[in-house]
Write a protein that holds these residues in place. Structure first.
Motif, PDB file in Angstrom:
ATOM      1  N   UNK A   1       0.837  -1.199   0.000  1.00  0.00           N
ATOM      2  CA  UNK A   1       0.000   0.000   0.000  1.00  0.00           C
ATOM      3  C   UNK A   1       0.871   1.247   0.000  1.00  0.00           C
ATOM      4  N   UNK A   2       0.508   2.230  -0.810  1.00  0.00           N
ATOM      5  CA  UNK A   2       1.295   3.454  -0.884  1.00  0.00           C
ATOM      6  C   UNK A   2       1.151   4.253   0.402  1.00  0.00           C
ATOM      7  N   UNK A   3       2.274   4.730   0.931  1.00  0.00           N
ATOM      8  CA  UNK A   3       2.287   5.525   2.152  1.00  0.00           C
ATOM      9  C   UNK A   3       3.136   6.773   1.928  1.00  0.00           C
ATOM     10  N   UNK A   4       2.962   7.725   2.819  1.00  0.00           N
ATOM     11  CA  UNK A   4       3.749   8.953   2.767  1.00  0.00           C
ATOM     12  C   UNK A   4       4.716   8.945   3.941  1.00  0.00           C
ATOM     13  N   UNK A   5       6.013   8.833   3.659  1.00  0.00           N
ATOM     14  CA  UNK A   5       7.058   8.866   4.680  1.00  0.00           C
ATOM     15  C   UNK A   5       8.079   9.926   4.284  1.00  0.00           C
ATOM     16  N   UNK A   6       8.613  10.624   5.267  1.00  0.00           N
ATOM     17  CA  UNK A   6       9.610  11.654   4.983  1.00  0.00           C
ATOM     18  C   UNK A   6      10.949  10.993   4.661  1.00  0.00           C
ATOM     19  N   UNK A   7      11.470  11.302   3.491  1.00  0.00           N
ATOM     20  CA  UNK A   7      12.727  10.687   3.069  1.00  0.00           C
ATOM     21  C   UNK A   7      13.499  11.661   2.190  1.00  0.00           C
ATOM     22  N   UNK A   8      14.827  11.546   2.247  1.00  0.00           N
ATOM     23  CA  UNK A   8      15.709  12.399   1.444  1.00  0.00           C
ATOM     24  C   UNK A   8      16.762  11.532   0.760  1.00  0.00           C
ATOM     25  N   UNK A   9      17.173  11.976  -0.394  1.00  0.00           N
ATOM     26  CA  UNK A   9      18.273  11.338  -1.097  1.00  0.00           C
ATOM     27  C   UNK A   9      19.541  12.142  -0.832  1.00  0.00           C
ATOM     28  N   UNK A  10      20.521  11.457  -0.266  1.00  0.00           N
ATOM     29  CA  UNK A  10      21.803  12.094   0.041  1.00  0.00           C
ATOM     30  C   UNK A  10      22.900  11.246  -0.583  1.00  0.00           C
ATOM     31  N   UNK A  11      23.594  11.790  -1.550  1.00  0.00           N
ATOM     32  CA  UNK A  11      24.687  11.070  -2.186  1.00  0.00           C
ATOM     33  C   UNK A  11      24.265   9.779  -2.860  1.00  0.00           C
ATOM     34  N   UNK A  12      23.033   9.734  -3.364  1.00  0.00           N
ATOM     35  CA  UNK A  12      22.557   8.556  -4.079  1.00  0.00           C
ATOM     36  C   UNK A  12      21.884   7.510  -3.216  1.00  0.00           C
ATOM     37  N   UNK A  13      21.795   7.737  -1.903  1.00  0.00           N
ATOM     38  CA  UNK A  13      21.125   6.813  -0.987  1.00  0.00           C
ATOM     39  C   UNK A  13      19.922   7.480  -0.338  1.00  0.00           C
ATOM     40  N   UNK A  14      18.920   6.668  -0.014  1.00  0.00           N
ATOM     41  CA  UNK A  14      17.708   7.198   0.618  1.00  0.00           C
ATOM     42  C   UNK A  14      17.807   7.116   2.130  1.00  0.00           C
ATOM     43  N   UNK A  15      17.531   8.235   2.774  1.00  0.00           N
ATOM     44  CA  UNK A  15      17.552   8.340   4.226  1.00  0.00           C
ATOM     45  C   UNK A  15      16.134   8.652   4.706  1.00  0.00           C
ATOM     46  N   UNK A  16      15.648   7.834   5.634  1.00  0.00           N
ATOM     47  CA  UNK A  16      14.283   7.976   6.134  1.00  0.00           C
ATOM     48  C   UNK A  16      14.307   8.465   7.580  1.00  0.00           C
ATOM     49  N   UNK A  17      13.280   9.252   7.931  1.00  0.00           N
ATOM     50  CA  UNK A  17      13.174   9.703   9.317  1.00  0.00           C
ATOM     51  C   UNK A  17      13.018   8.474  10.217  1.00  0.00           C
ATOM     52  N   UNK A  18      13.858   8.379  11.239  1.00  0.00           N
ATOM     53  CA  UNK A  18      13.874   7.192  12.091  1.00  0.00           C
ATOM     54  C   UNK A  18      12.518   6.952  12.746  1.00  0.00           C
ATOM     55  N   UNK A  19      11.882   7.987  13.219  1.00  0.00           N
ATOM     56  CA  UNK A  19      10.604   7.796  13.903  1.00  0.00           C
ATOM     57  C   UNK A  19       9.501   7.358  12.933  1.00  0.00           C
ATOM     58  N   UNK A  20       9.580   7.762  11.684  1.00  0.00           N
ATOM     59  CA  UNK A  20       8.623   7.260  10.694  1.00  0.00           C
ATOM     60  C   UNK A  20       8.774   5.755  10.522  1.00  0.00           C
ATOM     61  N   UNK A  21      10.031   5.289  10.457  1.00  0.00           N
ATOM     62  CA  UNK A  21      10.268   3.855  10.304  1.00  0.00           C
ATOM     63  C   UNK A  21       9.879   3.104  11.569  1.00  0.00           C
ATOM     64  N   UNK A  22      10.132   3.697  12.736  1.00  0.00           N
ATOM     65  CA  UNK A  22       9.710   3.072  13.979  1.00  0.00           C
ATOM     66  C   UNK A  22       8.209   2.893  14.034  1.00  0.00           C
ATOM     67  N   UNK A  23       7.488   3.910  13.577  1.00  0.00           N
ATOM     68  CA  UNK A  23       6.028   3.814  13.544  1.00  0.00           C
ATOM     69  C   UNK A  23       5.567   2.785  12.521  1.00  0.00           C
ATOM     70  N   UNK A  24       6.188   2.777  11.337  1.00  0.00           N
ATOM     71  CA  UNK A  24       5.765   1.875  10.266  1.00  0.00           C
ATOM     72  C   UNK A  24       5.974   0.411  10.644  1.00  0.00           C
ATOM     73  N   UNK A  25       7.102   0.110  11.337  1.00  0.00           N
ATOM     74  CA  UNK A  25       7.422  -1.284  11.655  1.00  0.00           C
ATOM     75  C   UNK A  25       7.283  -1.590  13.150  1.00  0.00           C
TER      76      UNK A  25
END
Length: 507
Positions: free
Chosen positions: A459-483
């Motif tokens: 299912x499509x979700x909205x999570x805060x994420x940024x690309x830094x140097x070719x890698x995706x970085x996700x907000x830790x608390x978003x991932x904690x909530x998701x999993x």
């Protein structure tokens, strides 16, 4: 609307017959189960949803579902089961199945029995017993009784026609913009039914039809619904729809009312279809895709100004109070429950790209600085390549998946280049691709908002994420909530604490 309690009964060491679980095909819809459940709970949710749908469609003549639990890691100790949450599973099913559970009697509830082996106490099978309310149950007319776990397939097959009627409504409005579809669904529901005052006011009125969406689509002008029926019908039409934007519809409730939260491009809006009907406070749109700056995770108050009803008649201004019940707060993250600060206002629908919705401001690049804090994962110090952006910590997605693989909260990461989509699957071990846990650059860097679609368990979700140097970085608390893993902060030790033995708690 009368709130009905959900009762779960556990019986010990029953000898049960195991039925094979079939494949489960998910409808593309807003799903609490797919969003919130993980591991064993998610597997059982999917199997039960398949069985429930088969009853709703007139295929099964039994609502006792025997599921194979071998290898799921469920154990029985002192009458308690570990590694499974029946309440979370059943709550998600009630939130996600506005049509599929029309036959279910919430007054009688659902029971669960299990069988296990000794001396390991490993559970080998689970039997869920979903009560059928009388209108859809098989009966013995001679003895004037009905069977609590035996749906009458003739009755359920006839009721299943509402699914075709609902699909016909969606097809009728398929050419409209996203906003116009939502508005048309509201108008359709309010045009088909009125509020069933008798059912809502009488404590002795039997739970059943007025609480279900069947009456909305049965074409009978004499059948009406309470708020639960309005709410389920709106969610079901949204679930059946294809939208151009990210539009999802959810069911929420207070102790005495039920309504919808509609997510549009990552923002939440209130839709109270019941109180948008003729003669109600929101009949001129005040409670349709409403937002307010006073919204919190506990609820909000929507101010409806004085309404001009025409011909010299006015409805006085009113404040409608919406307070989420405990079940709703446990189902949804704070980001879902807090509404946008103002009502949703559509743009003109001309261009296919806009689809009736305002286009988001293009995201801006920001500066990311290396996280100076230490990180403990289940008590062990782990050196992550992490950054601080706007006061929040962002972790490289594959690094975190790599470290958590093998724990209770493991998740898989995959990339679909053709669809520009990042797929996250909870409960599965991570497959390394190389480069995980490589040391980062100890300097500030430019972070570009990730443009990829993000899928969580399909299912499509909205999570805060940024690309830094070719890698995706996700907000830790978003991932904690998701999993659902614990994320804490030890200010005295300047340490981020990740604990997979605990569930996520918002800061």
């Amino acid at each position: 609307m009368k709130k009905r309690g959900l009762t779960i009964f556990l019986a010990l060491a029953l000898v049960l017959t195991v039925l094979p679980a079939g494949a489960w095909a998910a409808r593309q819809s807003a799903s609490v189960g797919e969003m919130r459940l993980t591991g064993t709970d998610l597997l059982l949710y999917r199997q039960l949803k398949e069985k429930i749908t088969m009853v709703a469609n007139g295929v099964l003549n039994s609502s006792e579902f025997v599921l194979d639990a071998t290898g799921l890691g469920i154990t029985c100790r002192s009458g308690q089961l570990d590694n499974v949450s029946f309440s979370a599973i059943t709550s998600a099913l009630l939130a996600d199945c506005p049509y599929e559970l029309y036959w279910y009697d919430k007054e009688e509830g659902v029971g669960c029995a299990y069988a296990y082996t000794t001396p390991s106490y490993c559970v080998t099978s689970l039997t869920f017993q979903f009560s059928v309310y009388q209108d859809y149950a098989a009966t013995n007319d001679a003895e004037q009784i009905y069977y609590l776990y035996r749906p009458d397939t003739a009755k359920t097959s006839a009721a299943a026609a509402v699914a075709r009627s609902a699909q016909a409504v969606v097809d009728r409005y398929s050419g409209l913009s996203d906003y116009e579809k939502l508005e048309a669904y509201q108008d359709y529901i309010c045009g088909q039914v009125s509020y069933d005052v008798q059912a809502a006011a009488s404590s002795g009125y039997p739970y059943g039809g007025p609480w279900q969406l069947i009456y909305v689509f049965d074409g009978d002008p004499n059948t009406n619904v309470v708020c639960e029926g309005y709410t389920k019908a709106f969610k079901y039409l949204c679930d059946l729809s294809t939208f151009s934007n990210a539009v999802e519809c959810y069911i929420v409730a207070s102790e005495s009312h039920m309504w919808n939260v509609v997510r549009i491009n990552g923002k939440s809006y209130l839709a109270d279809i019941t109180n948008s009907d003729e003669g109600m406070a929101g009949q001129q749109g005040g409670l349709f895709l409403a937002g307010t700056p006073n919204s919190t995770r506990n609820g909000c108050t929507i101010h409806i100004p004085k309404l001009d009803l025409g011909n010299g008649y006015y409805r006085e201004a009113v404040d409608k109070d919406y307070q989420y019940d405990e079940g709703t707060r446990s189902l949804y993250d704070e980001s879902f429950l807090i509404l946008a600060p103002s009502d949703f206002l559509p743009t003109a629908a001309g261009s296919p790209a806009s689809a009736g919705f305002p286009q988001a401001t293009p995201p801006m690049d920001v500066t990311a600085t290396p996280t100076a804090s230490a990180v403990l994962v289940n008590g062990a110090n782990v050196a992550f390549d992490a950054y601080n952006i706007g006061g929040a910590n962002y972790f490289k997605l594959r690094d975190l998946a790599f470290v958590l693989s093998g724990t209770e909260k493991q998740f898989e990461v995959s990339w679909d280049g053709a669809a520009n989509a990042i797929s996250l699957i909870s409960g599965q071990p991570y497959t390394a691709v190389g480069g995980e846990m490589a040391p980062g650059i100890a300097a500030a860097r430019t972070a570009t908002p990730t443009s990829s679609k993000i899928l969580l368990n399909g299912a499509e979700v909205v999570l805060e994420a940024y690309n830094i140097g070719g890698n995706n970085y996700f907000k830790l608390r978003d991932l904690g909530s998701a999993f659902d893993f614990g994320v804490d902060w030890d200010g005295a030790a300047n340490t981020v604490v990740i604990d997979t033995s605990k569930g996520y708690t918002p800061d």
